[in-house]
Write a protein that holds these residues in place. Structure first.
Motif, mmCIF file in Angstrom:
data_model
loop_
_atom_site.group_PDB
_atom_site.id
_atom_site.type_symbol
_atom_site.label_atom_id
_atom_site.label_comp_id
_atom_site.label_asym_id
_atom_site.label_seq_id
_atom_site.Cartn_x
_atom_site.Cartn_y
_atom_site.Cartn_z
ATOM 1 N N ILE A 4 0.856 -1.185 0.000
ATOM 2 C CA ILE A 4 0.000 0.000 0.000
ATOM 3 C C ILE A 4 0.892 1.234 0.000
ATOM 4 O O ILE A 4 1.877 1.290 0.745
ATOM 5 C CB ILE A 4 -0.912 -0.001 1.233
ATOM 6 N N ALA A 18 0.159 6.498 7.058
ATOM 7 C CA ALA A 18 0.867 5.216 6.938
ATOM 8 C C ALA A 18 1.067 4.584 8.311
ATOM 9 O O ALA A 18 0.911 3.370 8.475
ATOM 10 C CB ALA A 18 2.201 5.411 6.231
ATOM 11 N N ALA A 21 -2.266 3.105 9.393
ATOM 12 C CA ALA A 21 -2.583 1.918 8.590
ATOM 13 C C ALA A 21 -1.700 0.733 8.978
ATOM 14 O O ALA A 21 -2.190 -0.393 9.076
ATOM 15 C CB ALA A 21 -2.433 2.240 7.102
ATOM 16 N N ARG A 22 -0.412 0.981 9.204
ATOM 17 C CA ARG A 22 0.480 -0.105 9.634
ATOM 18 C C ARG A 22 0.010 -0.710 10.955
ATOM 19 O O ARG A 22 0.022 -1.922 11.134
ATOM 20 C CB ARG A 22 1.908 0.396 9.795
ATOM 21 N N GLY A 25 -2.836 -2.803 10.385
ATOM 22 C CA GLY A 25 -2.401 -3.985 9.638
ATOM 23 C C GLY A 25 -1.535 -4.886 10.500
ATOM 24 O O GLY A 25 -0.748 -5.679 9.986
ATOM 25 N N ALA A 29 1.307 -5.517 7.364
ATOM 26 C CA ALA A 29 1.076 -4.817 6.103
ATOM 27 C C ALA A 29 2.244 -3.892 5.780
ATOM 28 O O ALA A 29 2.793 -3.235 6.658
ATOM 29 C CB ALA A 29 -0.219 -4.020 6.158
ATOM 30 N N VAL A 31 3.122 -0.619 4.269
ATOM 31 C CA VAL A 31 2.475 0.653 3.926
ATOM 32 C C VAL A 31 3.569 1.705 3.839
ATOM 33 O O VAL A 31 4.273 1.961 4.812
ATOM 34 C CB VAL A 31 1.436 1.063 4.988
ATOM 35 N N ALA A 97 -6.911 3.420 3.666
ATOM 36 C CA ALA A 97 -5.608 2.828 3.984
ATOM 37 C C ALA A 97 -5.725 1.812 5.108
ATOM 38 O O ALA A 97 -5.109 0.742 5.057
ATOM 39 C CB ALA A 97 -4.614 3.929 4.356
ATOM 40 N N ALA A 101 -4.928 -2.065 4.591
ATOM 41 C CA ALA A 101 -3.868 -2.677 5.397
ATOM 42 C C ALA A 101 -4.385 -3.893 6.160
ATOM 43 O O ALA A 101 -3.690 -4.905 6.269
ATOM 44 C CB ALA A 101 -3.272 -1.651 6.363
ATOM 45 N N SER A 102 -5.585 -3.796 6.669
ATOM 46 C CA SER A 102 -6.176 -4.928 7.388
ATOM 47 C C SER A 102 -6.326 -6.136 6.474
ATOM 48 O O SER A 102 -5.999 -7.266 6.856
ATOM 49 C CB SER A 102 -7.536 -4.538 7.972
ATOM 50 N N ALA A 105 -2.836 -7.537 5.411
ATOM 51 C CA ALA A 105 -2.228 -8.290 6.507
ATOM 52 C C ALA A 105 -2.836 -9.686 6.626
ATOM 53 O O ALA A 105 -2.171 -10.622 7.061
ATOM 54 C CB ALA A 105 -2.381 -7.536 7.821
#
Length: 127
Positions: A4, A18, A21-22, A25, A29, A31, A97, A101-102, A105
């Motif tokens: 991402i 980011a 989102a990380r 995730g 993930a 990102v 995002a 990310a979810s 992951a």
């Protein structure tokens, strides 16, 4: 895993989105932020986006999320020239995002990660 990239006019905005989102995730993930111009000011940079895509690409494709205006145009320009699977989500930046990310992951494929990001448009914050 699907990568991402968050494209924003502000480096701080891209890095913050980011980071969130990380976290959503669960640290799995990938990102990458691509915010601001190459000098650290407001704007967008195709060079920064290309670097972020290269860093996020784990071989299963990359979903781009853009904040507005020229970042969308930058994303579309990159996609036209990209080798591989790079798609732009029509989604709200942060919510998209996090959703992407979810799913990334969890090992979802590119179309599923894209759909998750885009489904974030339907999540209302008020009744």
């Amino acid at each position: 895993m699907v990568g991402i990239v968050i494209i924003a006019h502000s480096r701080t905005l891209a890095e913050g989105a980011a980071e969130v989102a990380r976290a959503m995730g669960i640290g799995k993930a990938v990102v990458e932020p691509a915010g601001g111009d190459v000098d650290g000011g407001l704007g967008t940079s195709i060079d920064l986006v290309e670097r972020a895509v290269a860093a996020a690409d784990q071989g299963d494709g990359v979903v781009l999320l853009a904040d507005l205006g020229s970042s969308v145009l930058t994303a579309k320009t990159l996609i036209e020239d990209a080798d591989g699977d790079v798609l732009l989500a029509d989604a709200p930046l942060v919510e998209g995002a996090v959703a992407a990310a979810s799913m990334a992951a969890a090992g979802a494929d590119l179309p599923t990660v894209l759909a998750a990001a885009e489904s974030a448009r339907d999540h209302r914050k008020t009744g």
